[in-house]
Every structure is written in C-alpha cells, then in structure tokens.
Scaffold this motif. Structure first.
Motif, PDB file in Angstrom:
ATOM      1  N   THR A  41       0.623  -1.346  -0.306  1.00 26.87           N
ATOM      2  CA  THR A  41      -0.220  -0.064  -0.462  1.00 26.87           C
ATOM      3  C   THR A  41       0.654   1.266   0.573  1.00 26.87           C
ATOM      4  O   THR A  41       1.636   1.304   0.307  1.00 26.87           O
ATOM      5  N   PRO A  42       0.179   1.789  -0.438  1.00 25.39           N
ATOM      6  CA  PRO A  42       1.134   3.447  -0.617  1.00 25.39           C
ATOM      7  C   PRO A  42       1.571   3.606   1.051  1.00 25.39           C
ATOM      8  O   PRO A  42       2.938   4.086   1.348  1.00 25.39           O
ATOM      9  N   GLU A  43       0.407   3.742   1.866  1.00 25.11           N
ATOM     10  CA  GLU A  43       1.108   3.857   3.546  1.00 25.11           C
ATOM     11  C   GLU A  43       1.517   3.262   3.742  1.00 25.11           C
ATOM     12  O   GLU A  43       3.099   3.947   4.899  1.00 25.11           O
ATOM     13  N   LEU A  44       2.360   2.163   3.457  1.00 26.54           N
ATOM     14  CA  LEU A  44       3.053   0.855   3.664  1.00 26.54           C
ATOM     15  C   LEU A  44       4.464   1.192   3.317  1.00 26.54           C
ATOM     16  O   LEU A  44       5.442   1.161   4.571  1.00 26.54           O
ATOM     17  N   LEU A  45       4.829   1.718   2.201  1.00 34.64           N
ATOM     18  CA  LEU A  45       5.526   1.910   1.238  1.00 34.64           C
ATOM     19  C   LEU A  45       6.392   3.390   2.206  1.00 34.64           C
ATOM     20  O   LEU A  45       7.685   3.260   1.864  1.00 34.64           O
ATOM     21  N   ALA A  46       5.785   4.105   2.330  1.00 32.83           N
ATOM     22  CA  ALA A  46       5.982   5.462   2.639  1.00 32.83           C
ATOM     23  C   ALA A  46       7.044   5.134   3.515  1.00 32.83           C
ATOM     24  O   ALA A  46       7.720   6.577   4.393  1.00 32.83           O
ATOM     25  N   GLY A  47       6.582   4.537   4.338  1.00 34.79           N
ATOM     26  CA  GLY A  47       7.777   4.271   5.809  1.00 34.79           C
ATOM     27  C   GLY A  47       8.852   3.742   6.390  1.00 34.79           C
ATOM     28  O   GLY A  47       9.254   2.954   7.063  1.00 34.79           O
ATOM     29  N   THR A  48       8.836   2.618   5.039  1.00 38.23           N
ATOM     30  CA  THR A  48       9.572   1.967   4.411  1.00 38.23           C
ATOM     31  C   THR A  48      11.129   1.694   4.643  1.00 38.23           C
ATOM     32  O   THR A  48      11.442   2.824   3.609  1.00 38.23           O
ATOM     33  N   GLU A  49      12.387   0.722   5.383  1.00 36.31           N
ATOM     34  CA  GLU A  49      13.783   2.139   5.403  1.00 36.31           C
ATOM     35  C   GLU A  49      13.715   0.456   4.951  1.00 36.31           C
ATOM     36  O   GLU A  49      14.957   1.143   4.159  1.00 36.31           O
ATOM     37  N   VAL A  50      13.946  -0.424   4.969  1.00 30.76           N
ATOM     38  CA  VAL A  50      14.924  -1.100   4.639  1.00 30.76           C
ATOM     39  C   VAL A  50      13.971  -2.504   3.871  1.00 30.76           C
ATOM     40  O   VAL A  50      12.331  -2.946   4.068  1.00 30.76           O
ATOM     41  N   LEU A  51      13.593  -2.534   2.699  1.00 32.26           N
ATOM     42  CA  LEU A  51      13.069  -3.902   1.556  1.00 32.26           C
ATOM     43  C   LEU A  51      13.503  -4.829   1.556  1.00 32.26           C
ATOM     44  O   LEU A  51      14.745  -4.795   0.692  1.00 32.26           O
ATOM     45  N   PHE A  52      13.016  -5.940   1.405  1.00 31.36           N
ATOM     46  CA  PHE A  52      13.431  -7.198   1.261  1.00 31.36           C
ATOM     47  C   PHE A  52      12.839  -7.531  -0.198  1.00 31.36           C
ATOM     48  O   PHE A  52      11.595  -7.287   0.122  1.00 31.36           O
ATOM     49  N   ALA A  53      13.526  -7.776  -1.303  1.00 34.24           N
ATOM     50  CA  ALA A  53      13.508  -8.098  -2.596  1.00 34.24           C
ATOM     51  C   ALA A  53      12.653  -8.717  -3.814  1.00 34.24           C
ATOM     52  O   ALA A  53      13.989 -10.437  -3.103  1.00 34.24           O
ATOM     53  N   PRO A  54      11.873 -10.005  -3.472  1.00 34.03           N
ATOM     54  CA  PRO A  54      11.917 -11.486  -3.910  1.00 34.03           C
ATOM     55  C   PRO A  54      11.819 -11.554  -5.154  1.00 34.03           C
ATOM     56  O   PRO A  54      11.400 -10.388  -6.078  1.00 34.03           O
ATOM     57  N   LEU A  55      12.965 -12.416  -5.765  1.00 32.16           N
ATOM     58  CA  LEU A  55      12.617 -11.958  -7.381  1.00 32.16           C
ATOM     59  C   LEU A  55      11.969 -12.278  -7.578  1.00 32.16           C
ATOM     60  O   LEU A  55      10.787 -13.696  -7.547  1.00 32.16           O
ATOM     61  N   GLY A  56      11.441 -11.767  -9.035  1.00 31.14           N
ATOM     62  CA  GLY A  56       9.700 -11.901  -9.680  1.00 31.14           C
ATOM     63  C   GLY A  56       9.490 -10.586  -9.671  1.00 31.14           C
ATOM     64  O   GLY A  56       8.322 -10.447  -9.583  1.00 31.14           O
ATOM     65  N   PHE A  57       9.506  -9.809  -8.616  1.00 27.83           N
ATOM     66  CA  PHE A  57       8.891  -8.612  -8.271  1.00 27.83           C
ATOM     67  C   PHE A  57       9.716  -7.926  -8.473  1.00 27.83           C
ATOM     68  O   PHE A  57      10.986  -7.580  -7.834  1.00 27.83           O
ATOM     69  N   MET A  58       9.183  -7.047  -9.757  1.00 28.51           N
ATOM     70  CA  MET A  58      10.048  -5.077  -9.664  1.00 28.51           C
ATOM     71  C   MET A  58      10.705  -4.855  -8.589  1.00 28.51           C
ATOM     72  O   MET A  58       9.593  -3.934  -8.373  1.00 28.51           O
ATOM     73  N   VAL A  59      11.442  -3.732  -8.022  1.00 28.01           N
ATOM     74  CA  VAL A  59      11.947  -3.234  -7.774  1.00 28.01           C
ATOM     75  C   VAL A  59      12.399  -2.293  -7.996  1.00 28.01           C
ATOM     76  O   VAL A  59      14.014  -2.107  -8.789  1.00 28.01           O
ATOM     77  N   ASP A  60      12.015  -1.181  -8.873  1.00 29.66           N
ATOM     78  CA  ASP A  60      11.728  -0.631  -9.831  1.00 29.66           C
ATOM     79  C   ASP A  60      12.052   1.240  -9.636  1.00 29.66           C
ATOM     80  O   ASP A  60      11.341   1.857  -8.280  1.00 29.66           O
ATOM     81  N   ARG A  61      11.904   2.024 -10.424  1.00 25.60           N
ATOM     82  CA  ARG A  61      12.006   3.531  -9.919  1.00 25.60           C
ATOM     83  C   ARG A  61      10.459   3.982  -8.870  1.00 25.60           C
ATOM     84  O   ARG A  61      10.722   4.666  -8.525  1.00 25.60           O
ATOM     85  N   ASP A  65      10.685   4.922  -5.531  1.00 28.97           N
ATOM     86  CA  ASP A  65       9.774   6.713  -5.363  1.00 28.97           C
ATOM     87  C   ASP A  65       9.152   6.586  -4.512  1.00 28.97           C
ATOM     88  O   ASP A  65       8.813   7.767  -3.342  1.00 28.97           O
ATOM     89  N   ALA A  66       8.125   5.124  -4.521  1.00 30.95           N
ATOM     90  CA  ALA A  66       7.104   5.359  -3.306  1.00 30.95           C
ATOM     91  C   ALA A  66       7.680   4.590  -2.356  1.00 30.95           C
ATOM     92  O   ALA A  66       6.954   4.951  -0.528  1.00 30.95           O
ATOM     93  N   CYS A  67       8.780   5.470  -1.962  1.00 30.73           N
ATOM     94  CA  CYS A  67       9.364   4.695  -0.589  1.00 30.73           C
ATOM     95  C   CYS A  67      10.680   5.875   0.023  1.00 30.73           C
ATOM     96  O   CYS A  67      11.756   5.901   0.088  1.00 30.73           O
ATOM     97  N   PRO A  68      10.277   6.767   0.437  1.00 26.22           N
ATOM     98  CA  PRO A  68      11.425   8.095   0.686  1.00 26.22           C
ATOM     99  C   PRO A  68      12.115   7.864   2.047  1.00 26.22           C
ATOM    100  O   PRO A  68      12.982   8.501   1.513  1.00 26.22           O
TER     101      PRO A  68
END
Length: 178
Positions: A41-61, A65-68
C-alpha cells in the motif's frame, strides 16, 4: 534484546525465510510482513526503510520513489535483475544481495550437491529402484547403471561457481570432466 527505534522493514512471506532468519529480522527491525509485493500500500511503502526484494517482483523507479525513507533494498538472490540498482545508488539506497558476498557464496554447496546427486540418481535408476523396493518387487538387475561413474565423462557447461563445484565432485568420483 529489543533495539529502540528499529528501522521499519517490509518482508514478504513469499521469500520463505527460515524461522531463525525471520527471528533475527524481527530482533533487528520493526517488521511488517505481507504475502507478496502485490499487497503493498502507498502508506506502508512511505514508511519503509528496508525493503526485502523477492525475485520475480520488480523494485523499479516507481517502487523506490514510493519509499521516500528507503535506505536498503535486500535480496537473498545471487543476482539483482529485479532491482534497479543504478537508480537505488543515485538515490543513496544501498543494495544488499548475495552477488556481493562471494566468500559466503563460495561456502554454499547445496545446489552443486543436488546436481551431482541427480547425476547419481539418473545413472543408477534410483527412482525406479526405489519404487520397485516399495512395491516388494526388488530385483537389482534391471536397475544397474550403464557404467561406473569412474568410467563416464561429464560435460559441464560453464565452470563458474556452481559448475566448478559440480566438476570437482565429479572429479572426486574419478569421472572424466570436460
């Protein structure tokens, strides 16, 4: 021991970390768990400092940008094709993945072991022999191998980290490795 003001981390259960690894995450971070990035959700991403990135899901711009507050993107993969590393670096976000931990990777053998185990299983007809034994019709003769491993050649395409490990295992079995 609880750490005050722990960084907010977003972990996805699709990663299937071992229980002890998850416990370590919960000790070090304020962890929010979701099934997959599809539930962000935008609210959850807005507060995220550390993001665990599973293969198959893009961590793109767009995701970055959704995680300031984002400081780290972490992935338990040996590569990072699913992470826009250049954009992370431009934004001051660290990327942590196994690609950058060569000493650790060199100590990991399960994939090579499984590969060599499959070579043995196929040459020794182990699945059919196992089924015959379970059904009570065991006769060793139909399950013999075409030859001993020590009289076989093994072609390994790519002698990188994993291919090199398989080649060394095959050499230890006296196979002719090419």
């Amino acid at each position: 021991m609880s750490i005050p003001n722990r960084p907010a981390a977003l972990y996805y259960t699709v990663l299937k970390y071992q229980p002890e690894s998850l416990a370590a995450l919960h000790d070090a971070f304020e962890v929010t768990e979701l099934e997959s990035p599809n539930e962000d959700t935008p609210e959850l991403l807005a507060g995220t400092e550390v993001l665990f990135a599973p293969l198959g899901f893009m961590v793109d711009r767009a995701k970055i940008d959704a995680c300031p507050k984002l400081r780290v993107v972490a992935s338990n993969t040996t590569g990072h094709p699913h992470i826009d590393v250049d954009y992370c670096r431009a934004k001051g976000v660290e990327v942590a993945c196994l690609k950058f931990a060569q000493d650790f990777l060199d100590s990991i053998t399960p994939t090579a072991e499984l590969s060599f185990g499959m070579i043995i299983a196929v040459t020794r007809n182990m699945m059919r022999a196992h089924e015959a034994a379970l059904s009570g019709t065991w006769d060793r003769r139909p399950f013999g191998a075409p030859a001993m491993l020590s009289r076989m050649k093994l072609g390994v395409v790519g002698l990188g980290r994993l291919g090199g490990k398989v080649a060394r295992m095959a050499a230890a079995a006296d196979m002719d490795v090419r």
